[in-house]
Design an enzyme around this catalytic site. Structure first.
Site, PDB file in Angstrom:
ATOM      1  N   SER A 257       0.852  -1.180   0.000  1.00 47.51           N
ATOM      2  CA  SER A 257       0.000   0.000   0.000  1.00 47.51           C
ATOM      3  C   SER A 257       0.887   1.230   0.000  1.00 47.51           C
ATOM      4  CB  SER A 257      -0.886   0.005   1.239  1.00 47.51           C
ATOM      5  OG  SER A 257      -0.104   0.325   2.374  1.00 47.51           O
ATOM      6  N   LYS A 258       0.252   2.371   0.138  1.00 47.73           N
ATOM      7  CA  LYS A 258       1.041   3.586   0.094  1.00 47.73           C
ATOM      8  C   LYS A 258       1.937   3.732   1.324  1.00 47.73           C
ATOM      9  CE  LYS A 258      -3.201   6.167   1.204  1.00 47.73           C
ATOM     10  NZ  LYS A 258      -4.240   5.373   0.519  1.00 47.73           N
ATOM     11  N   ARG A 259       1.669   2.898   2.327  1.00 45.52           N
ATOM     12  CA  ARG A 259       2.547   2.920   3.491  1.00 45.52           C
ATOM     13  C   ARG A 259       3.951   2.449   3.114  1.00 45.52           C
ATOM     14  NH1 ARG A 259       2.134  -0.568   6.839  1.00 45.52           N
ATOM     15  NH2 ARG A 259       0.561  -1.912   5.901  1.00 45.52           N
ATOM     16  N   HIS A 260       4.005   1.529   2.157  1.00 46.25           N
ATOM     17  CA  HIS A 260       5.303   1.037   1.728  1.00 46.25           C
ATOM     18  C   HIS A 260       5.938   2.064   0.803  1.00 46.25           C
ATOM     19  CE1 HIS A 260       2.935  -2.533   2.828  1.00 46.25           C
ATOM     20  NE2 HIS A 260       4.068  -2.941   3.340  1.00 46.25           N
TER      21      HIS A 260
END
Length: 496
Positions: free
Chosen positions: A253-256
RNA sequence: GGCCCCAUAGUCUAGUGGUUAGGACUCCGCUCUUUCAAGGCGGCAGCACGGGUUCGAAUCCCGUUGGGGCUACCA
């Protein structure tokens, strides 16, 4: 047999991580391997998250990997439009039909009420799902709500008995209990369809034969199948791909860090290497070959060979693969690839002459086997482009701080300066000649020379790299280094 | 919590009842000698666990554990 038609249907959220790209790639591979069509559809039914730039991010990602689409928003096609927000009338018509047939109903519960009830059920240890209360309303009650000015969304009345069986091409047969799902929302208060409705309708309208998507959608398929049954739609074949996980083993996800695929380009990855790498995530040709061309992958790809277990996206191997692809590139091709990075680093002119590109090709030829990422080229090959390079500690320690080095360098400078022709052979003869005269091994001249001219102890064959450098530059570097050495300025800066 | 999916070394994987469990990345060692971050050679390391079924299980079944996904007026 009917033509294979698959689609990649991303939501334009501004992100296009490798998980999305992986799904796109597998759809594309299936289409190409089957001689079918690959369709791009934009699923922008979430008005809140949609941004116009996000569509561009999707195009960029697909284009970078070389995944061309046969039908899509920008190029049109027989099933246009390919953007869901432009297909609203069709969804609404279907919703009305379901309403008329009693297969769907208005729901007047507000999101707040729903959330509250979910909380309550969770607190009691019950599954937090919609109880279907608005499905029990009669027309008078509904009218009362409307008169109160309550807004409504539309829910699909799901079957409450039996099981829904999904025959998935990758996951196998999966059965879901019908009593366990709630009446799903198919049209929001805003009049926009939800994913479930839009997806089912568009797959039908666009003649999609195989729905290849990430396994996170597997549970949703239960609802989709019921929707299709209610609408008299022949379901497509389903193939749910295992998830590509981040290093923390959760869904990408955008967390990565992997926010956009373009980042990998900036990191120095070749699209063909990334293509190959991504193809190997959840698919294998079955033998031990790992470096496969795009054509070979298309030829050998099949859904049957796709794994059902998730994989972790690990750049380490991608980097190795990238190195393999760089090494296999023709020098002049690598020169083209590396040029933007050099320009960015201020080491090369943006519009070089043909002659300069040929020269750059020579440099690439020397470096290509040791480079893993295009970005490392600008640091490892820096000394080819400027006299302004660092003398690394290792070079200082081993050679440049030695007392006898400055004299050696000056002697070599004289010999090289006197050379009438400048090529591998003449340079090698000069270096070896000096070593002989000094009665030392060739290495005793070669190493100091490399350290002086490149600032480092490692790199390509010395004679070959000298040949590529200009005679005058080499001589100047040798003399400059000799002078610095005598002045005691080339002692190691750090001590272990 | 409920439902579903997944499980071969740190990572990507081959393997579909009988293999010394194969390959690749990473790491380590050796080697080549003009250096290594390149080449060559070699090594460490794996079937999550427990029960079955079977003459025989990585492989089939059940359970456990672990991981993940879904359970949204996100997709």
């Amino acid at each position: 047999m009917a033509e294979v038609r698959v689609r990649f249907a991303p939501a334009p959220t501004g992100f296009m991580h490798v998980g999305n790209l992986h799904t796109a790639l597998f759809n594309w591979l299936f289409a190409r391997s089957q001689g079918g069509k690959f369709i791009l559809r934009i699923e922008d039914t979430d008005e809140l998250r949609f941004t116009p730039e996000a569509v561009q991010v999707i195009y960029d990602g697909l284009r970078w990997l070389g995944l061309d689409w046969d039908e899509g928003p920008d190029i049109g096609g027989p099933c246009a439009p390919y953007v869901q927000s432009e297909r609203l009338a069709g969804y609404q018509e279907t919703v009305q039909q379901l309403l008329d047939e009693g297969k769907a109903y208005e729901c007047f519960c507000t999101p707040e009420e729903l959330e509250e009830r979910r909380e309550l059920m969770r607190a009691r240890g019950l599954p937090p799902r919609y109880d279907g209360r608005c499905g029990e309303l009669d027309e008078a009650e509904r009218q009362k709500f409307r008169d109160e000015g309550r807004a409504s969304c539309i829910r699909f009345r799901v079957k409450q008995t039996g099981t829904t069986v999904i025959n998935d091409l990758i996951q196998g047969e999966v059965a879901y209990e019908n009593s366990l799902i709630a009446d799903g929302i198919i049209q929001k208060t805003s009049g926009f369809p939800t994913y479930h409705l839009a997806c089912v309708l568009d797959d039908e309208a666009m003649g999609i034969t195989h729905v290849i998507r990430a396994v996170e959608h597997l549970p949703n398929t239960q609802l989709h199948l019921q929707l299709q049954e209610a609408l008299g739609i022949q379901p497509p074949q389903y193939a749910h791909l295992p998830l590509v996980l981040g290093p923390d083993r959760t869904k990408l996800s955008k967390r990565h860090s992997a926010v956009s695929v373009v980042e990998y380009a900036e990191m120095g990855y070749l699209p063909e290497a990334m293509f190959n790498f991504l193809a190997l995530l959840g698919w294998s040709p079955g033998d031990e070959q790992e470096v496969l061309s795009r054509e070979e992958i298309i030829k050998r790809f099949s859904l049957e060979a796709c794994s059902s277990s998730p994989s972790v996206f690990d750049l380490q191997k991608a980097e190795w693969l990238n190195g393999e692809y760089i090494a296999a590139l023709a020098p002049e091709e690598l020169a083209q690839r590396v040029l933007p990075f050099l320009v960015e680093a201020g080491l090369f002119e943006a519009e070089p002459s043909e002659k300069r590109m040929i020269w750059l090709g020579q440099v690439c030829n020397l470096m290509k086997e040791r480079i893993k990422l295009l970005t490392t080229f600008t640091t490892w090959a820096r000394y080819f482009f400027t006299d302004d390079y660092e003398y690394e500690d290792r070079a200082r320690e081993k050679w440049l701080s030695r007392e006898d080095t400055p004299d050696k360098l000056d002697m070599l400078a004289d010999r090289l300066d006197a050379l009438e022709s400048w090529n591998v052979d003449s340079v090698e003869a000069a270096v070896r000649g000096l070593a002989e005269e000094l009665e030392v091994g060739a290495g005793q001249v070669i190493h100091p020379c490399r350290a002086a001219v490149t600032g480092t102890t490692i790199g390509p064959s010395l004679f070959h790299l000298l040949e590529v450098l200009a005679q005058g530059d080499v001589v100047a570097r040798l003399r400059r280094t000799a002078a610095l050495g005598r002045a005691g300025q080339l002692r190691p800066r750090k001590h272990a």
